[in-house]
Design an enzyme around this catalytic site. Sequence first.
Site, short mmCIF file in Angstrom:
data_model
loop_
_atom_site.label_atom_id
_atom_site.label_comp_id
_atom_site.label_asym_id
_atom_site.label_seq_id
_atom_site.Cartn_x
_atom_site.Cartn_y
_atom_site.Cartn_z
N LEU A 171 42.75 -18.40 2.19
CA LEU A 171 42.05 -17.30 2.31
C LEU A 171 41.61 -17.46 3.31
O LEU A 171 41.10 -18.09 4.39
CB LEU A 171 40.61 -18.04 1.41
N LYS B 132 32.59 -25.35 9.17
CA LYS B 132 31.36 -25.85 8.83
C LYS B 132 29.90 -25.77 8.65
O LYS B 132 29.21 -26.49 8.10
CB LYS B 132 31.17 -26.19 10.84
N GLU C 190 39.13 -32.40 7.86
CA GLU C 190 39.04 -32.20 9.76
C GLU C 190 38.93 -31.34 10.16
O GLU C 190 38.63 -31.82 11.49
CB GLU C 190 40.96 -33.10 9.17
N ASP D 299 26.95 -23.88 16.45
CA ASP D 299 28.08 -24.08 16.43
C ASP D 299 28.22 -25.52 16.12
O ASP D 299 28.33 -26.87 15.47
CB ASP D 299 28.87 -24.09 17.36
N LYS E 149 28.15 -29.36 13.17
CA LYS E 149 29.31 -30.15 13.22
C LYS E 149 27.77 -31.72 13.52
O LYS E 149 28.59 -32.41 13.69
CB LYS E 149 29.90 -29.73 14.79
#
Length: 432
Positions: free
Chosen positions: A11, A104, A128, A200, A204
């Site tokens: 995708l 994420k 990962e 961002d 994480k």
Amino acid sequence: MSDERVRVALLGCGTVGSEVTRVLLDEADELAARVGAPVELAGIAVRRPDKHPELPQELLTNDAGALVESDVDIVVELIGGIEPVRGWLLTALRKGRSVVTANKALLSEHSAELAEAADLSGADLYYEASVAGAIPLLRPLRESLAGDRITRVMGIVNGTTNYILSAMDATGAGYAETLDEASRLGYAEADPTADVDGYDAASKAAILASLAFHTRVTASDVHREGIAGITASDIAAARLLNRTVKLLAICERVTADDGTESVSARVHPVMIPRSHQLAGVNGAFNAVYVEADAAGELMFYGQGAGGAPTASAVLGDLVAAARNRVAGGRGPRESAHAALPVRPMGQTPTRYHISLDVADRAGVLAQVAQAFATHDVSIAAVRQRDRNSTASLVIVTHSAPDAALRATVDEIGKLDVVREVVSVMRVEGEDS
């Protein structure tokens, strides 16, 4: 080698997806040898198939939902965002398809829902590539260090902000002009908000804290500050103290005086000593520093973004999921057994570097020191420089609850002897 093929649905086919597609098509024999069975690319969902003449046209579709529902074994998601991706991945997991994702934003808000769907069907969920690109980081946290007690994860997890701060440190330039240069060179997006405002890195940090402390932490739990307020003067002040400024994601296991534990997760600029391992990480590189009881101090360093590095992490997950399909195994499950509370930022112990412009007259330091004493904040170091009728006063504190430090700064700013609170920045990487 098994004759049964492992069928993969992809995708999204942007920078990372294109590299994943290339490896799946051009290195099929090598992948088959690693997996123990042929790996077949069953389809690629893109928004506009006509915009991808470089791809095999028979594989392209604009119906991602139908591709997920088709006869595939693994769904690799590289689109990003929350909806409609969340629905597609839940469908895949509930149908027993394993999922590999680099998303994420989705994981930092909905990892629990995805993990529960994977558990119910026996599917694998690998991600990962969602943190630190090519750096093998999440697998060590949830597998290699599973028997250890991790106390801290601290690192540079956003290449754009690290490039900007590194360039400001190297050139002495201001934030705005350095951001413009980063955009020109391709290190910053056309809209850099997610990077420079810390969104961002906060996503994480939520993923890192969840894995490290066996606790469900979402992006909304992470205290977030960006770098837009960092000035050339801040960088110069750090240099005078032999420090540099970095935007860090900091996840800690905090033990209160009564022995109860909680999790702190935060993203904000900090001053760190130039002798610290993270201080030398420059440009768009990422690095994460892990502290554990038995393993001690560990450092993970490498390229945190880019097509090929991120594709490397995606393909590593894809091989792991495919091997499980062939051998009948399962990947690691969600580990949230600790269920520690998330500590509010105000209660989190931190240290401050405070720069003040004050009147050059007797008694100034005493008044400032009294404000610190009122809020039970201890001063670690003071530096003063006189110039004409004003003086520059720099104070570094010992560790104290962030709310107490913030209240101290607010009170100092109201003192008649203080002309301006020039800058306030947290300090990391030194004994408190």
